[in-house]
Design a protein around this motif. Structure first.
Motif, PDB file in Angstrom:
ATOM      1  N   ALA A   1       0.839  -1.208   0.000  1.00 12.98           N
ATOM      2  CA  ALA A   1       0.000   0.000   0.000  1.00 12.98           C
ATOM      3  C   ALA A   1       0.873   1.257   0.000  1.00 12.98           C
ATOM      4  O   ALA A   1       0.615   2.214  -0.752  1.00 12.98           O
ATOM      5  CB  ALA A   1      -0.921  -0.005   1.213  1.00 12.98           C
ATOM      6  N   GLU A   2       1.900   1.286   0.847  1.00 13.41           N
ATOM      7  CA  GLU A   2       2.804   2.440   0.888  1.00 13.41           C
ATOM      8  C   GLU A   2       3.543   2.589  -0.440  1.00 13.41           C
ATOM      9  O   GLU A   2       3.738   3.711  -0.947  1.00 13.41           O
ATOM     10  CB  GLU A   2       3.807   2.291   2.037  1.00 13.41           C
ATOM     11  N   MET A   3       3.958   1.472  -1.028  1.00 10.67           N
ATOM     12  CA  MET A   3       4.660   1.530  -2.303  1.00 10.67           C
ATOM     13  C   MET A   3       3.761   2.060  -3.420  1.00 10.67           C
ATOM     14  O   MET A   3       4.233   2.767  -4.321  1.00 10.67           O
ATOM     15  CB  MET A   3       5.181   0.141  -2.680  1.00 10.67           C
ATOM     16  N   LEU A   4       2.488   1.727  -3.373  1.00  8.96           N
ATOM     17  CA  LEU A   4       1.562   2.226  -4.393  1.00  8.96           C
ATOM     18  C   LEU A   4       1.428   3.739  -4.312  1.00  8.96           C
ATOM     19  O   LEU A   4       1.193   4.408  -5.327  1.00  8.96           O
ATOM     20  CB  LEU A   4       0.193   1.560  -4.234  1.00  8.96           C
ATOM     21  N   ASN A   5       1.565   4.295  -3.116  1.00  9.18           N
ATOM     22  CA  ASN A   5       1.543   5.749  -2.953  1.00  9.18           C
ATOM     23  C   ASN A   5       2.909   6.377  -3.202  1.00  9.18           C
ATOM     24  O   ASN A   5       3.017   7.606  -3.287  1.00  9.18           O
ATOM     25  CB  ASN A   5       1.060   6.125  -1.554  1.00  9.18           C
ATOM     26  N   HIS A   6       3.957   5.552  -3.277  1.00  9.24           N
ATOM     27  CA  HIS A   6       5.314   6.024  -3.548  1.00  9.24           C
ATOM     28  C   HIS A   6       5.918   5.136  -4.643  1.00  9.24           C
ATOM     29  O   HIS A   6       6.757   4.265  -4.369  1.00  9.24           O
ATOM     30  CB  HIS A   6       6.182   5.963  -2.290  1.00  9.24           C
ATOM     31  N   PRO A   7       5.501   5.320  -5.892  1.00  7.55           N
ATOM     32  CA  PRO A   7       5.967   4.443  -6.980  1.00  7.55           C
ATOM     33  C   PRO A   7       7.483   4.382  -7.101  1.00  7.55           C
ATOM     34  O   PRO A   7       8.027   3.368  -7.539  1.00  7.55           O
ATOM     35  CB  PRO A   7       5.330   5.073  -8.229  1.00  7.55           C
ATOM     36  N   GLU A   8       8.159   5.459  -6.693  1.00  2.89           N
ATOM     37  CA  GLU A   8       9.616   5.455  -6.791  1.00  2.89           C
ATOM     38  C   GLU A   8      10.230   4.422  -5.849  1.00  2.89           C
ATOM     39  O   GLU A   8      11.290   3.839  -6.146  1.00  2.89           O
ATOM     40  CB  GLU A   8      10.167   6.852  -6.494  1.00  2.89           C
ATOM     41  N   ILE A   9       9.571   4.165  -4.712  1.00  2.00           N
ATOM     42  CA  ILE A   9      10.051   3.156  -3.770  1.00  2.00           C
ATOM     43  C   ILE A   9       9.836   1.761  -4.350  1.00  2.00           C
ATOM     44  O   ILE A   9      10.723   0.896  -4.278  1.00  2.00           O
ATOM     45  CB  ILE A   9       9.344   3.313  -2.409  1.00  2.00           C
ATOM     46  N   MET A  10       8.670   1.546  -4.952  1.00  4.13           N
ATOM     47  CA  MET A  10       8.415   0.242  -5.574  1.00  4.13           C
ATOM     48  C   MET A  10       9.399  -0.007  -6.710  1.00  4.13           C
ATOM     49  O   MET A  10       9.890  -1.131  -6.890  1.00  4.13           O
ATOM     50  CB  MET A  10       6.974   0.170  -6.086  1.00  4.13           C
ATOM     51  N   GLU A  11       9.722   1.035  -7.464  1.00  2.00           N
ATOM     52  CA  GLU A  11      10.671   0.877  -8.565  1.00  2.00           C
ATOM     53  C   GLU A  11      12.044   0.479  -8.038  1.00  2.00           C
ATOM     54  O   GLU A  11      12.723  -0.389  -8.609  1.00  2.00           O
ATOM     55  CB  GLU A  11      10.759   2.174  -9.368  1.00  2.00           C
ATOM     56  N   LYS A  12      12.484   1.102  -6.952  1.00  2.00           N
ATOM     57  CA  LYS A  12      13.775   0.739  -6.360  1.00  2.00           C
ATOM     58  C   LYS A  12      13.781  -0.717  -5.905  1.00  2.00           C
ATOM     59  O   LYS A  12      14.779  -1.430  -6.079  1.00  2.00           O
ATOM     60  CB  LYS A  12      14.089   1.650  -5.179  1.00  2.00           C
TER      61      LYS A  12
ATOM     62  N   GLN B   1      -4.770   7.998  -4.768  1.00  3.14           N
ATOM     63  CA  GLN B   1      -3.979   7.604  -3.601  1.00  3.14           C
ATOM     64  C   GLN B   1      -4.669   6.445  -2.890  1.00  3.14           C
ATOM     65  O   GLN B   1      -5.902   6.357  -2.881  1.00  3.14           O
ATOM     66  CB  GLN B   1      -3.830   8.768  -2.618  1.00  3.14           C
ATOM     67  N   ILE B   2      -3.873   5.552  -2.325  1.00  4.63           N
ATOM     68  CA  ILE B   2      -4.413   4.505  -1.469  1.00  4.63           C
ATOM     69  C   ILE B   2      -4.675   5.117  -0.091  1.00  4.63           C
ATOM     70  O   ILE B   2      -3.818   5.803   0.467  1.00  4.63           O
ATOM     71  CB  ILE B   2      -3.432   3.324  -1.338  1.00  4.63           C
ATOM     72  N   GLU B   3      -5.851   4.877   0.457  1.00  6.16           N
ATOM     73  CA  GLU B   3      -6.207   5.427   1.765  1.00  6.16           C
ATOM     74  C   GLU B   3      -5.523   4.609   2.857  1.00  6.16           C
ATOM     75  O   GLU B   3      -5.826   3.434   3.053  1.00  6.16           O
ATOM     76  CB  GLU B   3      -7.728   5.395   1.948  1.00  6.16           C
ATOM     77  N   LEU B   4      -4.603   5.227   3.563  1.00  7.87           N
ATOM     78  CA  LEU B   4      -3.812   4.541   4.584  1.00  7.87           C
ATOM     79  C   LEU B   4      -4.437   4.795   5.959  1.00  7.87           C
ATOM     80  O   LEU B   4      -3.966   5.620   6.741  1.00  7.87           O
ATOM     81  CB  LEU B   4      -2.364   5.018   4.552  1.00  7.87           C
ATOM     82  N   VAL B   5      -5.491   4.056   6.256  1.00  5.64           N
ATOM     83  CA  VAL B   5      -6.232   4.212   7.505  1.00  5.64           C
ATOM     84  C   VAL B   5      -6.245   2.880   8.238  1.00  5.64           C
ATOM     85  O   VAL B   5      -6.542   1.835   7.644  1.00  5.64           O
ATOM     86  CB  VAL B   5      -7.678   4.688   7.251  1.00  5.64           C
ATOM     87  N   SER B   6      -5.933   2.914   9.533  1.00  4.92           N
ATOM     88  CA  SER B   6      -5.912   1.704  10.346  1.00  4.92           C
ATOM     89  C   SER B   6      -7.297   1.378  10.877  1.00  4.92           C
ATOM     90  O   SER B   6      -8.122   2.272  11.101  1.00  4.92           O
ATOM     91  CB  SER B   6      -4.954   1.869  11.531  1.00  4.92           C
ATOM     92  N   ALA B   7      -7.537   0.079  11.101  1.00  4.73           N
ATOM     93  CA  ALA B   7      -8.752  -0.348  11.783  1.00  4.73           C
ATOM     94  C   ALA B   7      -8.670   0.048  13.254  1.00  4.73           C
ATOM     95  O   ALA B   7      -7.628   0.487  13.740  1.00  4.73           O
ATOM     96  CB  ALA B   7      -8.935  -1.855  11.640  1.00  4.73           C
ATOM     97  N   GLU B   8      -9.768  -0.103  13.979  1.00  3.18           N
ATOM     98  CA  GLU B   8      -9.778   0.269  15.391  1.00  3.18           C
ATOM     99  C   GLU B   8      -9.473  -0.914  16.300  1.00  3.18           C
ATOM    100  O   GLU B   8      -8.737  -0.781  17.271  1.00  3.18           O
ATOM    101  CB  GLU B   8     -11.138   0.871  15.775  1.00  3.18           C
ATOM    102  N   SER B   9     -10.020  -2.082  16.000  1.00  2.00           N
ATOM    103  CA  SER B   9      -9.817  -3.231  16.879  1.00  2.00           C
ATOM    104  C   SER B   9      -8.379  -3.722  16.838  1.00  2.00           C
ATOM    105  O   SER B   9      -7.843  -4.242  17.809  1.00  2.00           O
ATOM    106  CB  SER B   9     -10.769  -4.372  16.507  1.00  2.00           C
ATOM    107  N   ASN B  10      -7.734  -3.572  15.666  1.00  2.40           N
ATOM    108  CA  ASN B  10      -6.314  -3.863  15.511  1.00  2.40           C
ATOM    109  C   ASN B  10      -5.755  -2.759  14.627  1.00  2.40           C
ATOM    110  O   ASN B  10      -6.433  -1.766  14.390  1.00  2.40           O
ATOM    111  CB  ASN B  10      -6.105  -5.255  14.908  1.00  2.40           C
ATOM    112  N   LEU B  11      -4.546  -2.910  14.143  1.00  5.92           N
ATOM    113  CA  LEU B  11      -3.961  -1.871  13.300  1.00  5.92           C
ATOM    114  C   LEU B  11      -3.773  -2.326  11.864  1.00  5.92           C
ATOM    115  O   LEU B  11      -2.952  -1.784  11.129  1.00  5.92           O
ATOM    116  CB  LEU B  11      -2.627  -1.407  13.901  1.00  5.92           C
ATOM    117  N   PHE B  12      -4.556  -3.346  11.444  1.00  6.12           N
ATOM    118  CA  PHE B  12      -4.575  -3.712  10.037  1.00  6.12           C
ATOM    119  C   PHE B  12      -5.157  -2.543   9.237  1.00  6.12           C
ATOM    120  O   PHE B  12      -5.748  -1.618   9.797  1.00  6.12           O
ATOM    121  CB  PHE B  12      -5.456  -4.942   9.795  1.00  6.12           C
ATOM    122  N   MET B  13      -4.994  -2.576   7.925  1.00  4.48           N
ATOM    123  CA  MET B  13      -5.662  -1.576   7.097  1.00  4.48           C
ATOM    124  C   MET B  13      -7.172  -1.688   7.317  1.00  4.48           C
ATOM    125  O   MET B  13      -7.715  -2.800   7.372  1.00  4.48           O
ATOM    126  CB  MET B  13      -5.324  -1.775   5.622  1.00  4.48           C
ATOM    127  N   ALA B  14      -7.842  -0.545   7.442  1.00  4.32           N
ATOM    128  CA  ALA B  14      -9.281  -0.551   7.723  1.00  4.32           C
ATOM    129  C   ALA B  14     -10.053  -1.263   6.616  1.00  4.32           C
ATOM    130  O   ALA B  14     -11.032  -1.955   6.880  1.00  4.32           O
ATOM    131  CB  ALA B  14      -9.784   0.877   7.893  1.00  4.32           C
TER     132      ALA B  14
END
Length: 531
Positions: A335-346, A497-510
């Motif tokens: 998810a973070e890489m999709l918002n930062h294509p340069e990181i995925m490319e590296k 952009q990918i929405e980077l929001v955590s769930a409440e019961s745990n910290l997985f992606m919501a």
């Protein structure tokens, strides 16, 4: 005893207020350490302490961190009825917990959930510190997680790494136009399959799914595991008032019982059948998986080392320990890489340079994949699976950061607090894998998923450290590397952009991550599915 509560919140408030009238508890709960200063904390009610605030401020981990931020402290004391809960967000104090005071703080907190999951504390994760726990830990380290055993199970892990790229490849072929893949489902399929192969020597409980993914029973098993984990990490008042256990006041106990029943219905038939085979002279003769090892171990008198319930408890430990970190880390990293294509490319460039595009990445390549490991580390720092480590219990009176810690206290080291502490990290909210690229002259081994300095938490350290750090690291990096090598990942059409929001019961992606995908290797490199 089970109690159906139509309005759990009102019932909880009434129960808490009624406690103020219970004189028999007053002496115990009002007793304060003499001549010693506890860590700072919020104002408390008589007898019930901060229990009412805990109930009113859900999710509890957000409230705890908010209180600590407002008080500008990295160690705090909350009193929930008669239990002192010490929360820590400092790496210095975390190292004190897990190194200097490791033995004094090596116990576990007693709770309804930990007792039920562990079959009455017959396991390694939830059991109190003592001789039984030491034996379990020794077996886990020297038998199940030994280098020879992990080498023996390498074929199983490689098989499932092959299967997962083929599974995604087949999903691409089944879709005629836009190729959209649920990354969480992919990560869960891999994690569950690897765990099943190594523990039970089989991928499925019953019939395999036609597409190579999770079957109905595997998905039910997986959902139950996550429900049990959520119940363990939830802040229930019965954790601190043991006489309320079994009344299902928060509604969590019923969920936990259902989850544990499901896990038992999946695991138990395999365990019982395997034990029968080993007791039958014409049955099994060689150890092939972790379950075989647990069943065949003998004590000094030649008797089985573990009882049935101890084996069942250890199997649940493996269920719980091998699932959440890998899934959560890989999903957040992509998810973070999709918002930062340069990181995925590296990351993909590193794979192309070290592995190439003529073969699939293997576990033996992992030591050289430093940038990919740096990406994984950054996700562990920024996006842990849960807000806190499993609580440590004080076996005796001790101190932390100069404060008095009474015997029986529970110490919660904050994964979030460490990983996003501005005193430790520059731009703590930013995803910057480069911060983990070490000077190779100073660190010739390169990047690893170990973090002994406790600047953030991956597998912890000390007596209660995860016994399976090597297998956990290998599974996580292998899955991430295979998905990046095998496929080109992009944001879904129309998504900026990918929405980077955590769930409440745990910290997985919501919301489970869904991404566009297409193969980037030659078709013949995607193996045939082996189920």
């Amino acid at each position: 005893m089970n109690m159906n509560v139509t309005d759990p919140y009102c019932f909880t408030l009434a129960a808490l207020f009624s406690l103020t009238l219970v004189l028999s508890l007053a002496i115990r709960y009002l007793r304060k350490p003499k001549g010693d200063q506890l860590p700072p904390g919020p104002t408390r009610w008589p007898i019930i302490g901060n229990l009412l605030q805990m109930v009113k401020n859900r999710p509890t981990h957000l409230w705890i961190h908010r209180v600590m931020k407002d008080m500008q402290t990295e160690i705090a004391c909350f009193r929930f009825a008669g239990v002192h809960v010490i929360t820590v967000t400092s790496s210095d104090i975390a190292r004190e917990v897990l190194r200097e005071k490791d033995e004094a703080l090596a116990d576990r907190a007693d709770s309804y959930s930990s007792n039920l999951i562990s079959h009455g504390y017959k396991d390694i994760i939830f059991s109190p510190y003592g001789e039984s726990w030491k034996l379990m830990k020794k077996v886990m380290v020297t038998k199940l997680m030994s280098p020879s055993t992990l080498n023996k199970t390498l074929g199983d892990r490689t098989l499932e790494a092959d299967n997962i790229v083929t599974y995604v490849f087949n999903l691409c072929r089944l879709q005629s136009t836009i190729k959209l893949v649920n990354v969480r489902d992919v990560a869960l399929t891999y994690s569950h399959a690897v765990m099943m192969r190594m523990m039970f020597g089989q991928r499925h409980f019953e019939e395999p799914a036609e597409d190579g993914g999770l079957g109905r029973k595997e998905r039910e098993h997986m959902d139950a595991i996550y429900q049990a984990i959520d119940c363990f990490f939830s802040s229930n008042i019965s954790n601190y008032l043991s006489f309320l256990r079994g009344w299902n006041i928060d509604g969590e106990e019923a969920k936990l019982r259902e989850a544990v029943d499901i896990i038992n219905r999946c695991n138990d038939p395999i365990i019982h059948e395997r034990m029968h085979l080993w007791r039958n002279k014409n049955g099994k003769e060689t150890e092939e998986d972790w379950l075989d090892t647990l069943i065949t171990l003998k004590d000094d008198q030649g008797m089985p080392l573990f009882t049935l319930d101890e084996i069942r408890a250890q199997c649940k430990n493996i269920n719980v320990a091998t699932i959440d970190n890998t899934m959560n880390n890989v999903e957040w990293t992509i998810a973070e890489m999709l918002n930062h294509p340069e990181i995925m490319e590296k990351a993909t460039n590193e794979l192309d340079m070290i592995v190439g595009k003529d073969r699939l990445v293997q576990e033996s390549d992992i030591p050289q994949l430093n940038y990919i490991k740096a990406c994984s580390r950054e996700s562990f720092r920024l996006h842990p699976a849960n807000a806190f480590m499993p609580p440590h219990g004080a076996i005796e009176n001790t101190t932390l950061a100069g404060y008095f810690i009474p015997k029986g206290s529970q110490i919660f080291v904050s994964r979030l607090g460490l990983g996003r502490n501005p005193k430790i990290w520059d731009e703590p909210e930013a995803f910057k894998p480069e911060r983990h690229l070490y000077d190779r002259a100073r660190d010739p081994m390169g990047v690893t998923l170990m973090e002994p300095d406790m600047r953030f938490v991956i597998f912890s350290t000390g007596r209660r450290a995860c016994a399976g750090t090597k297998i956990g690291a290998s599974m996580t990096i292998m899955l991430l590397a295979r998905l990046l090598q095998g496929f080109e990942w992009t944001r879904p059409p129309g998504t900026s952009q990918i929405e980077l929001v955590s769930a409440e019961s745990n910290l997985f992606m919501a919301k489970p991550l869904v991404a566009s995908v297409k193969p980037r290797l030659a078709p013949h490199l995607y193996p045939k599915m082996q189920i």
